[in-house]
Scaffold this active site. Structure first.
Site, mmCIF file in Angstrom:
data_model
loop_
_atom_site.group_PDB
_atom_site.id
_atom_site.type_symbol
_atom_site.label_atom_id
_atom_site.label_comp_id
_atom_site.label_asym_id
_atom_site.label_seq_id
_atom_site.Cartn_x
_atom_site.Cartn_y
_atom_site.Cartn_z
ATOM 1 N N ARG A 1 91.251 85.541 26.099
ATOM 2 C CA ARG A 1 92.133 84.460 26.587
ATOM 3 C C ARG A 1 93.273 84.256 25.601
ATOM 4 O O ARG A 1 94.442 84.093 25.990
ATOM 5 C CB ARG A 1 91.338 83.160 26.733
ATOM 6 C CG ARG A 1 90.277 83.240 27.798
ATOM 7 C CD ARG A 1 89.538 81.892 27.948
ATOM 8 N NE ARG A 1 88.323 82.121 28.705
ATOM 9 C CZ ARG A 1 87.094 81.947 28.240
ATOM 10 N NH1 ARG A 1 86.902 81.447 27.037
ATOM 11 N NH2 ARG A 1 86.053 82.231 28.994
ATOM 12 N N PHE B 1 88.566 84.653 39.980
ATOM 13 C CA PHE B 1 87.208 84.560 39.423
ATOM 14 C C PHE B 1 87.276 83.661 38.177
ATOM 15 O O PHE B 1 86.957 84.071 37.062
ATOM 16 C CB PHE B 1 86.637 85.937 39.052
ATOM 17 C CG PHE B 1 86.688 86.966 40.146
ATOM 18 C CD1 PHE B 1 85.687 87.007 41.120
ATOM 19 C CD2 PHE B 1 87.725 87.890 40.216
ATOM 20 C CE1 PHE B 1 85.719 87.979 42.125
ATOM 21 C CE2 PHE B 1 87.768 88.855 41.218
ATOM 22 C CZ PHE B 1 86.764 88.899 42.174
ATOM 23 N N ASP C 1 87.950 80.466 42.665
ATOM 24 C CA ASP C 1 86.554 80.835 42.456
ATOM 25 C C ASP C 1 85.817 80.491 43.736
ATOM 26 O O ASP C 1 86.180 79.555 44.449
ATOM 27 C CB ASP C 1 85.955 80.074 41.275
ATOM 28 C CG ASP C 1 84.669 80.743 40.782
ATOM 29 O OD1 ASP C 1 84.717 81.461 39.773
ATOM 30 O OD2 ASP C 1 83.609 80.561 41.426
ATOM 31 N N ASN D 1 87.076 83.042 48.457
ATOM 32 C CA ASN D 1 86.632 84.391 48.122
ATOM 33 C C ASN D 1 87.864 85.196 47.684
ATOM 34 O O ASN D 1 88.828 85.313 48.436
ATOM 35 C CB ASN D 1 85.992 85.017 49.372
ATOM 36 C CG ASN D 1 85.418 86.382 49.075
ATOM 37 O OD1 ASN D 1 85.968 87.156 48.289
ATOM 38 N ND2 ASN D 1 84.302 86.679 49.709
ATOM 39 N N ASP E 1 88.724 88.634 36.565
ATOM 40 C CA ASP E 1 87.523 88.620 35.710
ATOM 41 C C ASP E 1 86.280 88.443 36.582
ATOM 42 O O ASP E 1 85.610 87.414 36.525
ATOM 43 C CB ASP E 1 87.649 87.487 34.672
ATOM 44 C CG ASP E 1 86.465 87.457 33.721
ATOM 45 O OD1 ASP E 1 85.799 88.493 33.556
ATOM 46 O OD2 ASP E 1 86.214 86.392 33.128
ATOM 47 N N CYS F 1 82.675 93.492 33.392
ATOM 48 C CA CYS F 1 81.571 93.192 32.467
ATOM 49 C C CYS F 1 80.307 93.944 32.880
ATOM 50 O O CYS F 1 79.203 93.578 32.495
ATOM 51 C CB CYS F 1 81.338 91.690 32.370
ATOM 52 S SG CYS F 1 80.961 90.908 33.929
#
Ligand code: SAH
Length: 383
Positions: free
Chosen positions: A203, A218, A239, A266, A287, A327
């Site tokens: 960030r 996200f 989100d 979504n 993300d 991730c």
């Protein structure tokens, strides 16, 4: 005592601390024990945490002839704490102990202000929880420690999913600061242990390039949106979770950021809709959650990453910045880079890599354990 195959022996010697169940020859131990590990000829290899349920049967904790003692754990926790203190972290929430990478496999400690949130993710560390708790109280003097033991991996270990205060008391909400932004965190129910601490440094890095109109896709409770708001004219955070969106709105208000708009949507649908409406953004953050939870889901995950990156590159104005993350530890950096390249080609966009980043320094990667390099973050510029 547990004896292992020569294949597992070679793996341990290459520096990887795990032995899979299929490589275990003979067991004289019960789940949760710290056991001596011997090779096929009976030569001692070290000591490990033994699990009688997980596919990871052994997690090596000492290579020498001596079993780890309370003092071994004290030294490791102390080293982990001292390392984080040396990082000059500009936040009151960060990871203090990161499992394997701090030589305490399957044990996590996150600090949130005066409180600690811990996770014991194997039978071995679960049994050691009282020892770890006492050591952490002694070393860090927290006002309270919450054992956030509800992740699904505990089920694979045959452990209960539970959340307990194991020391002092822990409030329903803790106020923490990350850079100039303050957050209220719910340590009992928030995702992971409350915040996505592994993205803190990404960030900060993203704020060096972000500008104009920002889309944070996200967003969870607004990590990137709020950290980048001071350099962006307008901020849209999306989100799928209503609870997350309510937190973004509350966090934005608490920080006096009136130009942040949060929407429960979504991302896949909304990116398509924004494109249809001909909208443009100067900065986009992607993300998503781990799309590839296991090896079998990698192809589907790659097509998910491709889709969102393609759409984001189309929505991006010339000179715009895309911060794109994965991730999934099952998706390598090279595979992720390929997906982005192919999205750029399909979007007919010339894209330059500005920075290649990973999880923050408080979540280190253990060189010999590729599984610990899970978070990839590319900062790209559309030419
Ligand atoms: N960027 C955040 C962390 C994101 S975690 C931070 O820096 O703190 C991933 C988030 O994606 C979760 O909050 C989850 O609710 C959300 N999510 C999952 N699938 C989604 C979808 N299809 N559309 C929108 N949000 C989604």
């Amino acid at each position: 005592m547990v004896s292992i195959t020569s294949r597992a022996e070679a793996r341990l010697e290459s520096g990887h601390p795990w032995v899979y169940r299929s490589d275990v020859r003979d067991v004289r131990a019960t789940g949760g024990d710290v056991v001596q590990v011997v090779n096929a000829r009976g030569r001692p290899m070290g000591f490990a945490l033994y699990s009688d349920r997980s596919e990871i049967a052994l997690r090596l904790v000492a290579r020498g002839p001596d079993a780890p003692t309370v003092d071994t754990w004290r030294v490791r926790l102390q080293a982990a704490i001292a390392y984080r203190q040396s990082l000059s972290i500009d936040a009151t929430a960060y990871r203090v102990v990161h499992g394997e990478a701090d030589l305490v496999p399957s044990f996590i400690v996150d600090r949130y202000g005066d409180y600690l949130v811990v996770q014991t993710l194997s039978q071995g560390t679960d049994r050691l929880l009282p020892v770890f708790t006492e050591l952490l109280v002694d070393l860090m003097h927290p006002a309270g420690i919450l054992a956030r033991n509800d992740p699904r991996v505990r089920v694979l270990e045959g452990l209960e999913q539970r959340v307990d205060v194991v020391s002092g008391s822990v409030p329903a909400e803790i106020e923490v600061r990350e850079g100039a932004i303050s957050y209220r965190v719910d340590p009992y129910h928030g995702q992971k242990t409350g915040l996505f601490l592994d993205q803190r440094e990404n960030r900060v890095a993203a704020a060096l390039y972000a500008h104009g109109r920002l889309l944070d896709a996200f967003s969870y409770n607004g990590g990137f949106a709020l950290a980048l708001a001071h350099v962006c004219r307008e901020v849209v955070a999306i989100d799928i979770s209503d609870a997350a969106v309510a937190r973004i709105t509350a966090n934005a208000a608490r920080n006096g950021l009136t130009h942040v708009q949060a929407r429960a949507m979504n991302v896949f649908d909304e990116l398509r809709e924004l494109e249809r409406r001909g909208e443009r953004f100067d900065t986009i953050v992607l993300d998503p959650p781990a799309f590839a939870k296991n090896k079998a889901s990698v192809p589907k995950a790659l097509s998910g990453y491709k889709e969102i990156n393609l759409r984001a590159l189309k929505l991006l104005a010339a000179g715009g910045i895309l911060v794109t993350c994965s991730c999934s530890y099952n998706v390598s950096e090279a595979e992720f880079a390929d997906v982005i390249a192919s999205a750029a080609a399909d979007a007919r966009a010339d894209v330059a890599v500005v920075e290649k980043r990973m999880q923050g320094r408080d979540h280190p990667v253990l060189m010999t354990v590729p599984e610990t390099y899970y978070l990839k973050c590319f900062i790209l510029r559309k030419l």
